[in-house]
Design a protein around this motif. Structure first.
Motif, PDB file in Angstrom:
ATOM      1  N   ALA A 165       0.813  -1.221   0.000  1.00  0.00           N
ATOM      2  CA  ALA A 165       0.000   0.000   0.000  1.00  0.00           C
ATOM      3  C   ALA A 165       0.846   1.271   0.000  1.00  0.00           C
ATOM      4  CB  ALA A 165      -0.925  -0.006   1.203  1.00  0.00           C
ATOM      5  N   ARG A 166       2.128   1.142  -0.257  1.00  0.00           N
ATOM      6  CA  ARG A 166       2.959   2.344  -0.253  1.00  0.00           C
ATOM      7  C   ARG A 166       2.595   3.243  -1.420  1.00  0.00           C
ATOM      8  NH1 ARG A 166       9.079   0.687   0.947  1.00  0.00           N
ATOM      9  NH2 ARG A 166       9.402   2.859   0.382  1.00  0.00           N
ATOM     10  N   ILE A 167       2.677   4.505  -1.174  1.00  0.00           N
ATOM     11  CA  ILE A 167       2.239   5.463  -2.165  1.00  0.00           C
ATOM     12  C   ILE A 167       3.306   6.538  -2.315  1.00  0.00           C
ATOM     13  CG2 ILE A 167       0.887   6.514  -0.326  1.00  0.00           C
ATOM     14  CD1 ILE A 167      -0.822   7.873  -2.295  1.00  0.00           C
ATOM     15  N   ARG A 168       3.541   6.930  -3.529  1.00  0.00           N
ATOM     16  CA  ARG A 168       4.553   7.930  -3.825  1.00  0.00           C
ATOM     17  C   ARG A 168       3.911   9.303  -3.825  1.00  0.00           C
ATOM     18  NH1 ARG A 168       9.335   8.276  -2.709  1.00  0.00           N
ATOM     19  NH2 ARG A 168      10.349   9.976  -3.780  1.00  0.00           N
ATOM     20  N   LEU A 169       4.508  10.243  -3.119  1.00  0.00           N
ATOM     21  CA  LEU A 169       3.960  11.595  -3.085  1.00  0.00           C
ATOM     22  C   LEU A 169       5.098  12.580  -3.230  1.00  0.00           C
ATOM     23  CD1 LEU A 169       1.693  10.837  -0.097  1.00  0.00           C
ATOM     24  CD2 LEU A 169       0.804  11.674  -2.247  1.00  0.00           C
ATOM     25  N   ALA A 170       5.189  13.230  -4.368  1.00  0.00           N
ATOM     26  CA  ALA A 170       6.259  14.176  -4.605  1.00  0.00           C
ATOM     27  C   ALA A 170       5.790  15.584  -4.257  1.00  0.00           C
ATOM     28  CB  ALA A 170       6.714  14.110  -6.053  1.00  0.00           C
ATOM     29  N   LEU A 171       6.079  15.997  -3.049  1.00  0.00           N
ATOM     30  CA  LEU A 171       5.688  17.308  -2.533  1.00  0.00           C
ATOM     31  C   LEU A 171       4.251  17.681  -2.871  1.00  0.00           C
ATOM     32  CD1 LEU A 171       6.963  19.546  -0.813  1.00  0.00           C
ATOM     33  CD2 LEU A 171       7.092  20.907  -2.875  1.00  0.00           C
ATOM     34  N   VAL A 172       3.364  16.716  -2.654  1.00  0.00           N
ATOM     35  CA  VAL A 172       1.955  17.055  -2.798  1.00  0.00           C
ATOM     36  C   VAL A 172       1.461  17.405  -1.400  1.00  0.00           C
ATOM     37  CG1 VAL A 172      -0.181  16.370  -3.930  1.00  0.00           C
ATOM     38  CG2 VAL A 172       1.947  15.297  -4.589  1.00  0.00           C
ATOM     39  N   LEU A 173       2.204  18.296  -0.774  1.00  0.00           N
ATOM     40  CA  LEU A 173       1.889  18.667   0.604  1.00  0.00           C
ATOM     41  C   LEU A 173       0.460  19.142   0.719  1.00  0.00           C
ATOM     42  CD1 LEU A 173       5.037  20.771   1.407  1.00  0.00           C
ATOM     43  CD2 LEU A 173       4.684  18.323   1.654  1.00  0.00           C
ATOM     44  N   GLY A 188      13.752  24.331  -3.091  1.00  0.00           N
ATOM     45  CA  GLY A 188      13.923  22.968  -2.606  1.00  0.00           C
ATOM     46  C   GLY A 188      12.612  22.217  -2.637  1.00  0.00           C
ATOM     47  N   VAL A 189      12.710  20.914  -2.642  1.00  0.00           N
ATOM     48  CA  VAL A 189      11.529  20.063  -2.691  1.00  0.00           C
ATOM     49  C   VAL A 189      11.730  18.898  -1.726  1.00  0.00           C
ATOM     50  CG1 VAL A 189      10.306  18.367  -4.135  1.00  0.00           C
ATOM     51  CG2 VAL A 189      10.789  20.652  -5.038  1.00  0.00           C
ATOM     52  N   THR A 190      10.668  18.558  -1.039  1.00  0.00           N
ATOM     53  CA  THR A 190      10.688  17.364  -0.195  1.00  0.00           C
ATOM     54  C   THR A 190       9.611  16.412  -0.704  1.00  0.00           C
ATOM     55  OG1 THR A 190      11.312  18.709   1.694  1.00  0.00           O
ATOM     56  CG2 THR A 190      10.507  16.498   2.180  1.00  0.00           C
ATOM     57  N   ALA A 191       9.971  15.160  -0.860  1.00  0.00           N
ATOM     58  CA  ALA A 191       9.013  14.164  -1.345  1.00  0.00           C
ATOM     59  C   ALA A 191       8.968  13.007  -0.348  1.00  0.00           C
ATOM     60  CB  ALA A 191       9.439  13.670  -2.710  1.00  0.00           C
ATOM     61  N   PHE A 192       7.792  12.438  -0.220  1.00  0.00           N
ATOM     62  CA  PHE A 192       7.599  11.415   0.814  1.00  0.00           C
ATOM     63  C   PHE A 192       7.222  10.070   0.243  1.00  0.00           C
ATOM     64  CE2 PHE A 192       6.208  15.471   2.489  1.00  0.00           C
ATOM     65  CZ  PHE A 192       6.917  15.558   3.659  1.00  0.00           C
ATOM     66  N   THR A 193       7.569   9.052   0.962  1.00  0.00           N
ATOM     67  CA  THR A 193       6.948   7.749   0.770  1.00  0.00           C
ATOM     68  C   THR A 193       6.351   7.381   2.120  1.00  0.00           C
ATOM     69  OG1 THR A 193       8.638   7.123  -0.809  1.00  0.00           O
ATOM     70  CG2 THR A 193       7.303   5.350   0.107  1.00  0.00           C
ATOM     71  N   LEU A 194       5.076   7.067   2.100  1.00  0.00           N
ATOM     72  CA  LEU A 194       4.476   6.720   3.381  1.00  0.00           C
ATOM     73  C   LEU A 194       3.684   5.436   3.260  1.00  0.00           C
ATOM     74  CD1 LEU A 194       1.219   7.614   3.318  1.00  0.00           C
ATOM     75  CD2 LEU A 194       2.260   9.866   3.384  1.00  0.00           C
ATOM     76  N   ASP A 195       3.523   4.792   4.365  1.00  0.00           N
ATOM     77  CA  ASP A 195       2.751   3.561   4.429  1.00  0.00           C
ATOM     78  C   ASP A 195       1.282   3.954   4.541  1.00  0.00           C
ATOM     79  OD1 ASP A 195       1.368   1.307   5.233  1.00  0.00           O
ATOM     80  OD2 ASP A 195       3.084   0.504   6.349  1.00  0.00           O
ATOM     81  N   ARG A 196       0.537   3.639   3.491  1.00  0.00           N
ATOM     82  CA  ARG A 196      -0.834   4.131   3.447  1.00  0.00           C
ATOM     83  C   ARG A 196      -1.756   3.415   4.424  1.00  0.00           C
ATOM     84  NH1 ARG A 196      -3.262   5.244  -2.445  1.00  0.00           N
ATOM     85  NH2 ARG A 196      -3.221   2.981  -2.512  1.00  0.00           N
ATOM     86  N   THR A 197      -1.286   2.324   4.981  1.00  0.00           N
ATOM     87  CA  THR A 197      -2.139   1.646   5.958  1.00  0.00           C
ATOM     88  C   THR A 197      -2.031   2.272   7.345  1.00  0.00           C
ATOM     89  OG1 THR A 197      -0.412   0.058   6.520  1.00  0.00           O
ATOM     90  CG2 THR A 197      -1.912  -0.546   4.737  1.00  0.00           C
ATOM     91  N   THR A 198      -0.929   3.009   7.579  1.00  0.00           N
ATOM     92  CA  THR A 198      -0.745   3.578   8.919  1.00  0.00           C
ATOM     93  C   THR A 198      -0.490   5.083   8.906  1.00  0.00           C
ATOM     94  OG1 THR A 198       1.639   3.228   8.816  1.00  0.00           O
ATOM     95  CG2 THR A 198       0.320   1.435   9.755  1.00  0.00           C
ATOM     96  N   GLY A 199      -0.113   5.640   7.756  1.00  0.00           N
ATOM     97  CA  GLY A 199       0.267   7.046   7.689  1.00  0.00           C
ATOM     98  C   GLY A 199       1.712   7.283   8.090  1.00  0.00           C
TER      99      GLY A 199
END
Ligand SMILES: [Zn+2]
Lengths: 333, 218
Positions: free
Chosen positions: A3-11, A115-126
């Motif tokens: 369930a990992r999801i890629r989010l490129a600075l979609v803050l 600058g840009v920060t991008a995240f990978t987060l576990d969508r089951t837990t945040g």
């Protein structure tokens, strides 16, 4: 982790998907229909530095600046977090490789993005599992102790981006003017997490402000933070209806501590945590010193058509909770 | 009361002329109304920071504590004909006020307020001075513990108060027995407060205060 999801600075998308009730803006995501705060759950946060410098800033100097920026956040006495340098790498930032990488990258097309920060987060837990940061090497950078004319300060910019890496969104504690050539110029601000940087040459954003401290403490609270601070809650209304996306600031009448938050639902409700116990002034303003998109996603119905106003009462903030709810009434411009 | 005995007592009073010749009762209790005057609590600016590091005002705060009314009580224990110890209790309801002006985004000026509760529990000494007819003057000083609470009682913070001043008791004929009205007490003093609800930017607040009370002989 399927369930990992890629989010490129979609803050902003993150924020609007999960109306957070915290001071400043905490990033959030929705897990099984429930809002959760986006944060790291295992410490220390291990990060790599790309094995590549730019003119005037070596990879080692970049690493030293990153260490300083991380320690600025980890030394907040009311926040419990740590980070450790894992080594230099040839890997590029912003690649879903399981490693948190910080480095320079050329992005000529991003004319105003430092600058840009991008995240990978576990969508089951945040839970955050990876966050990459790049500084745009299309700009001129400096690591000079007191800054350098016509160059941006690496440590100041990293301190902002690392705030994102830790799970903080943007703050609106700042004033700007439109520039004739486009974009905005900061005339004054009081938050490292304000979405627009000071102009070249300053190192002020190496130092956290009250709002940043409240934000990181709320995300990674120590027992002391929970036992020694309080909150204020209330609504912003116009003709009795809630105002969405209004920026509320609280100023401590004795110490001047200044923290901001947004109303995050259609009832116009807001909550600010991390306030020193005491007597506060509340002030509300529309988002007019930065793009609404820096805080909320584009389809959010943010109301910016009202006049700045003070709350008619002083607000008491007790330890460990909130005092009486405040209703701040505003009128159209 | 026995009328005959009372008349005898009144007739005897003029003889007691020398100051302090007549000792007041050992225990006196008074209960009355108190007015504490306004106090300036300093001014401040809510600041942002310019790129050169200098402060930029977002708006200004001008703070004060409005005059307050309430009730107070003193229990006096006489040590000598001139000197008594005194325990003081006081409750008042002041309003914290902050005038907000000069907003960078043009917000209208507002005076934001918060009514609070203030309790004082103190102790001190009272020294009797020379009487003028039925007016018995005195001077006094006390030190007290202060607790201020927000209007909704969720926030409380403590401090200290020093009171120094004097007054006069208008004393009529002493009636025998216990819990008898003995005199009217008027007090004027300077209230010096430190601490309490964290609001002021001054280290100490100064306010005049006045009270009028009915003294009962215990
Ligand atoms: Zn940012």
């Amino acid at each position: 982790m399927s369930a990992r999801i890629r989010l490129a600075l979609v803050l902003v998308a993150l924020v609007a998907a999960a109306p957070s009730v915290f001071a400043y803006l905490s990033l959030g995501t929705t897990v099984n229909g429930r809002s959760v705060q986006t944060r790291w759950t295992s410490m220390p946060i291990r990060y790599f530095i790309t094995n590549r410098g730019v003119a005037g800033v070596s990879a080692a100097q970049m690493q030293a600046a990153a260490v300083a920026s991380f320690s600025t956040w980890s030394q907040v006495p009311t926040a419990s977090l740590s980070a450790s340098f894992a080594g230099f790498t040839n890997a590029e930032p912003v690649r879903d490789d399981g490693a948190t990488v910080i480095g320079f990258q050329p992005h000529e097309e991003l004319e105003r993005t430092l600058g840009v920060t991008a995240f990978t987060l576990d969508r089951t837990t945040g839970t955050l599992v990876e966050a990459d940061i790049y500084l745009n090497s299309a700009f001129d950078w400096s690591v000079a102790a007191s800054g350098e004319a016509n160059k941006f300060d690496v440590q100041s910019t990293l301190t902002h981006e690392i705030g994102h890496l830790l799970g903080l969104g943007h703050s609106l504690l700042g004033e700007t003017v439109l520039r004739p050539e486009g974009g905005r110029r900061v005339t004054s601000k009081r938050s490292v997490m304000f979405p627009i940087a000071y102009l070249v040459g300053t190192t002020l954003d190496r130092t956290l402000q009250d709002d940043d401290i409240a934000g990181v403490s709320d995300t990674y609270p120590t027992g002391k933070f929970l036992n020694s601070t309080g909150s204020v809650a209330g609504r912003v209304t116009l003709d009795g209806a809630g105002v969405f996306g209004a920026h509320v600031i609280a100023v401590n009448t004795k110490t001047g501590q200044t923290v901001g938050a947004f109303t995050l639902n259609s009832q116009g409700q807001f909550t600010m945590d991390g306030l020193e116990p005491g007597i506060y002034v509340l002030r509300v303003e529309p988002i007019d010193d930065a793009d609404v998109g820096s805080f909320f996603n584009d389809d959010a119905k943010v109301d910016v058509n009202f006049r700045a106003a003070f709350y008619s009462k002083l607000v008491a903030v007790p330890v460990g909770g909130a005092g009486a709810s405040a209703e701040i009434k505003v009128v159209r411009k | 009361m026995n009328r005959a005995r009372l008349l005898v007592f009144i007739a005897a009073l003029p003889a007691a002329t020398p100051a302090f010749a007549q000792s007041p009762p050992r225990l006196l209790l008074d209960v009355g109304a108190v007015v504490v005057g306004a106090a300036g609590a300093g001014s401040a600016t809510a600041n942002y920071t310019a790129p050169d590091g200098s402060p930029v005002p977002l708006f200004s705060l001008s703070k004060s504590v409005a005059p307050a009314i309430g009730v107070n009580t003193h229990l006096q224990i006489r040590l000598t004909p001139r000197v008594a110890l005194e325990v003081t209790g006081e409750w008042t309801r002041p309003n914290l006020r902050t005038k907000l002006s000069g907003d960078a985004d043009g917000a209208d000026n507002v005076t934001a307020t918060q009514p609070v509760h203030r309790f004082v529990l103190g102790g001190g000494a009272v020294v009797r001075l020379k009487p003028f007819g039925k007016w018995h003057t005195f001077t006094r000083a006390s030190v007290g513990w202060l607790r201020e609470l927000s209007d909704d009682l969720t926030l409380y913070q403590d401090g200290w108060v020093v009171q120094a001043g004097g007054g006069a008791n208008y004393q009529w004929q002493e009636k025998r027995g216990h819990l008898r009205p003995y005199a009217i007490r008027t007090d004027l003093w300077l209230d010096i407060r430190q601490g309490g609800l964290k609001f002021s930017t001054k280290p100490r607040l100064f306010a005049p205060a006045f009270s009028a009370a009915l003294i009962l002989k215990l």
